[in-house]
Design a protein around this motif. Structure first.
Motif, PDB file in Angstrom:
ATOM      1  N   TYR A  35      -6.112  -1.724 -12.209  1.00  0.00           N
ATOM      2  CA  TYR A  35      -6.477  -2.427 -13.440  1.00  0.00           C
ATOM      3  C   TYR A  35      -7.868  -2.032 -13.939  1.00  0.00           C
ATOM      4  O   TYR A  35      -8.123  -2.022 -15.156  1.00  0.00           O
ATOM      5  CB  TYR A  35      -6.362  -3.943 -13.253  1.00  0.00           C
ATOM      6  CG  TYR A  35      -7.495  -4.598 -12.500  1.00  0.00           C
ATOM      7  CD1 TYR A  35      -8.610  -5.101 -13.160  1.00  0.00           C
ATOM      8  CD2 TYR A  35      -7.453  -4.708 -11.098  1.00  0.00           C
ATOM      9  CE1 TYR A  35      -9.644  -5.708 -12.464  1.00  0.00           C
ATOM     10  CE2 TYR A  35      -8.480  -5.307 -10.405  1.00  0.00           C
ATOM     11  CZ  TYR A  35      -9.577  -5.793 -11.081  1.00  0.00           C
ATOM     12  OH  TYR A  35     -10.599  -6.373 -10.383  1.00  0.00           O
ATOM     13  N   GLN A  68      -8.614  -0.273 -17.597  1.00  0.00           N
ATOM     14  CA  GLN A  68      -9.633  -0.710 -18.562  1.00  0.00           C
ATOM     15  C   GLN A  68     -10.483   0.466 -19.036  1.00  0.00           C
ATOM     16  O   GLN A  68     -11.006   0.454 -20.156  1.00  0.00           O
ATOM     17  CB  GLN A  68     -10.521  -1.766 -17.920  1.00  0.00           C
ATOM     18  CG  GLN A  68      -9.826  -3.095 -17.645  1.00  0.00           C
ATOM     19  CD  GLN A  68     -10.687  -4.048 -16.837  1.00  0.00           C
ATOM     20  OE1 GLN A  68     -11.850  -3.763 -16.521  1.00  0.00           O
ATOM     21  NE2 GLN A  68     -10.119  -5.209 -16.479  1.00  0.00           N
ATOM     22  N   ARG A  69     -10.612   1.475 -18.197  1.00  0.00           N
ATOM     23  CA  ARG A  69     -11.403   2.660 -18.549  1.00  0.00           C
ATOM     24  C   ARG A  69     -10.570   3.728 -19.255  1.00  0.00           C
ATOM     25  O   ARG A  69     -11.100   4.762 -19.652  1.00  0.00           O
ATOM     26  CB  ARG A  69     -12.026   3.262 -17.292  1.00  0.00           C
ATOM     27  CG  ARG A  69     -12.981   2.347 -16.551  1.00  0.00           C
ATOM     28  CD  ARG A  69     -13.302   2.917 -15.177  1.00  0.00           C
ATOM     29  NE  ARG A  69     -14.286   2.097 -14.466  1.00  0.00           N
ATOM     30  CZ  ARG A  69     -14.608   2.279 -13.179  1.00  0.00           C
ATOM     31  NH1 ARG A  69     -14.003   3.238 -12.483  1.00  0.00           N
ATOM     32  NH2 ARG A  69     -15.503   1.507 -12.601  1.00  0.00           N
TER      33      ARG A  69
END
Length: 364
Positions: free
Chosen positions: A87, A91-92
Motif C-alpha cells: 500500500y 501511494q507512490r
C-alpha cells in the motif's frame, strides 16, 4: 614520505578540541552539512522483522548462484535499502512485480471465549483478550515498478556528487578501499547517521545527502573505522572505548581536511572528537593511533598509486603508552604501586590479582 605534518596537525586538533571543551559556543558540527534531505522512506522494521528479511534475501541470493558468504553480504546490503508494504508503494505510484518478503504484523488484539477457544466480540461475557500476529508482505524498491516501467530504486538513488576536487578525492578513496574488499555506497534515503561501517560484510555507507567535502570527511572517517577497528582490535565498541575509536576515525578526517585547506570543516572534526572523549589528551593519543591510516588516506587522496597501509612506529608507541597506563591503573586499583617487582611481573603478563595475593602473603 608522508604528505602530512603530523606534529602540527596533531597539535592543531588537540588545541581545537581543548578550545571546544572550554567554550563550545559557535563551533560547526561534524558531518552535518547535508546538501539536501533525502526521501524519508518507510520506517525501519523491528529487529525481528529485519532478521526475517535478511534471512529471506540470503536464501534468494544463494538460489541465484552466489556463494553463501557473498549472498549474506548482499542480503545485509539489500535489507538496508528501501523496503515497504504494497500500500505504501501504491501511494507512490508503484506496483509489485514479484519478490515479496514476509514479515510479522504489529500485534492485533483479538477476543476469545476461554472455554471454546473461539473468537468472540469484546462484549461477550468472560471474553479474554489475546494478541496475535499476522503475516504481511513487503517489497524492495527493486521489486516494484511504475507505469513507465521504472523500478522504485530510481526514486531512492543518491544524487551524484557535484564535479570538483572533492568528488575526485571521494572517488579515489572509494576505489582504494573497494580494492581491499569493501563496498562503498551512498544512501538514497534519509538516515540519522552521516555514515556507518559494517565489518561483518565489509560495507561502508555514506549519507547520500552529503556533498563536496562533508562527503569526503565522512568517507575518510568510515575508511578509518574499516581499517582500524575490525576483528584485530580487541577493544569493545562500547563505553569509553567507543569514544576513543570515534576520535581515532575522526582524526583521519581532520588531517585530510586540513591537508586540503578545509579549515572550517576540520574544526567540526575537532569538535566531534572532543564530544566523544571530553579530553584533549585522549584526542592526541587517538591521533597518534591513527596517523598511519591518515598517511595512506592522504596519499590516495592526492593521487598516489599502489598505496598500502603500514603501521607506524608512532602508533605502536602510542599503543604501548596506553597499555602501560591501563596496567598501572589496574595495579593501583589492587593496592600496588606500578614499580619494582609488581610492575615487572605485570609487564610479563602475570595477572594482577595473582601478583597482589602473592605480595600480600610475602608481606605477612
Amino acid at each position: 614520505m608522508s604528505q602530512i605534518d603530523h606534529e602540527a596537525t596533531r597539535q592543531a586538533m588537540t588545541e581545537q578540541a581543548a578550545a571546544f571543551i572550554t567554550n563550545p559556543a559557535g563551533w560547526p558540527a561534524a558531518m552535518a552539512a547535508r546538501a539536501l534531505r533525502l526521501r524519508s522512506g518507510h520506517p525501519p522494521y523491528s529487529p525481528t522483522n529485519h532478521a526475517l528479511i535478511v534471512a529471506q534475501l540470503w536464501k534468494r541470493f544463494t538460489d541465484e548462484g552466489l556463494s553463501n558468504k557473498a549472498a549474506f553480504g548482499a542480503a545485509i546490503r539489500a535489507a538496508a535499502e528501501e523496503i515497504a508494504p504494497r500500500y505504501i508503494w501504491a501511494q507512490r505510484g508503484y506496483t509489485p512485480t514479484g519478490g515479496a518478503l514476509a514479515v510479522w504484523s504489529r500485534p492485533v488484539p483479538m477476543w476469545v471465549d476461554p472455554v471454546t477457544g473461539k473468537k468472540v466480540t469484546k462484549e461477550t461475557p468472560g471474553a479474554e483478550e489475546r494478541r496475535v500476529f499476522r503475516i504481511e508482505r513487503t517489497y524492495r524498491a527493486q521489486d516494484v515498478a511504475n507505469a513507465q516501467g521504472e523500478t522504485g530504486a530510481a526514486a531512492f538513488t543518491a544524487p551524484e556528487l557535484p564535479e570538483g576536487e572533492a568528488r575526485e578525492v571521494f572517488e579515489r578513496l572509494a576505489v582504494w578501499i573497494s580494492a581491499q574488499g569493501w563496498t562503498v555506497d551512498r544512501s538514497g534515503r534519509e538516515m540519522a547517521e552521516g555514515g556507518y561501517t559494517i565489518h561483518a560484510t565489509r560495507q561502508i555507507v555514506v549519507h547520500g545527502g552529503l556533498a563536496d567535502w562533508p562527503a569526503v570527511e565522512t568517507l575518510a572517517h568510515e575508511v578509518a573505522h574499516a581499517l582500524l577497528h575490525g576483528a584485530e582490535d580487541e577493544r569493545p565498541y562500547a563505553g569509553e572505548h567507543r569514544g576513543d575509536m570515534e576520535a581515532e576515525a575522526e582524526a583521519v578526517a581532520f588531517g585530510l581536511l586540513t591537508a586540503f585547506g578545509q579549515g572550517e570543516l576540520a574544526r567540526g572534526s575537532a569538535r566531534y572528537a572532543a564530544e566523544w572523549t571530553r579530553n584533549p589528551e585522549r584526542v592526541a593519543v587517538a591521533y597518534e593511533r591513527s596517523c598511519h591510516v591518515l598517511d595512506a588516506v592522504a596519499a590516495v587522496a592526492f593521487g598516489a598509486q599502489d598505496v598500502t597501509l603500514t603501521r607506524s612506529a608512532k602508533a605502536e608507541r602510542a599503543q604501548a603508552k596506553a597499555d602501560n597506563k591501563a596496567l598501572a591503573a589496574a595495579l593501583r586499583e589492587a593496592g600496588l604501586e606500578p614499580k619494582g617487582e609488581a610492575w615487572a611481573r605485570a609487564k610479563a603478563g602475570e595477572p594482577v590479582e595473582t601478583i597482589a595475593a602473592d605480595l600480600a602473603t610475602q608481606a605477612a
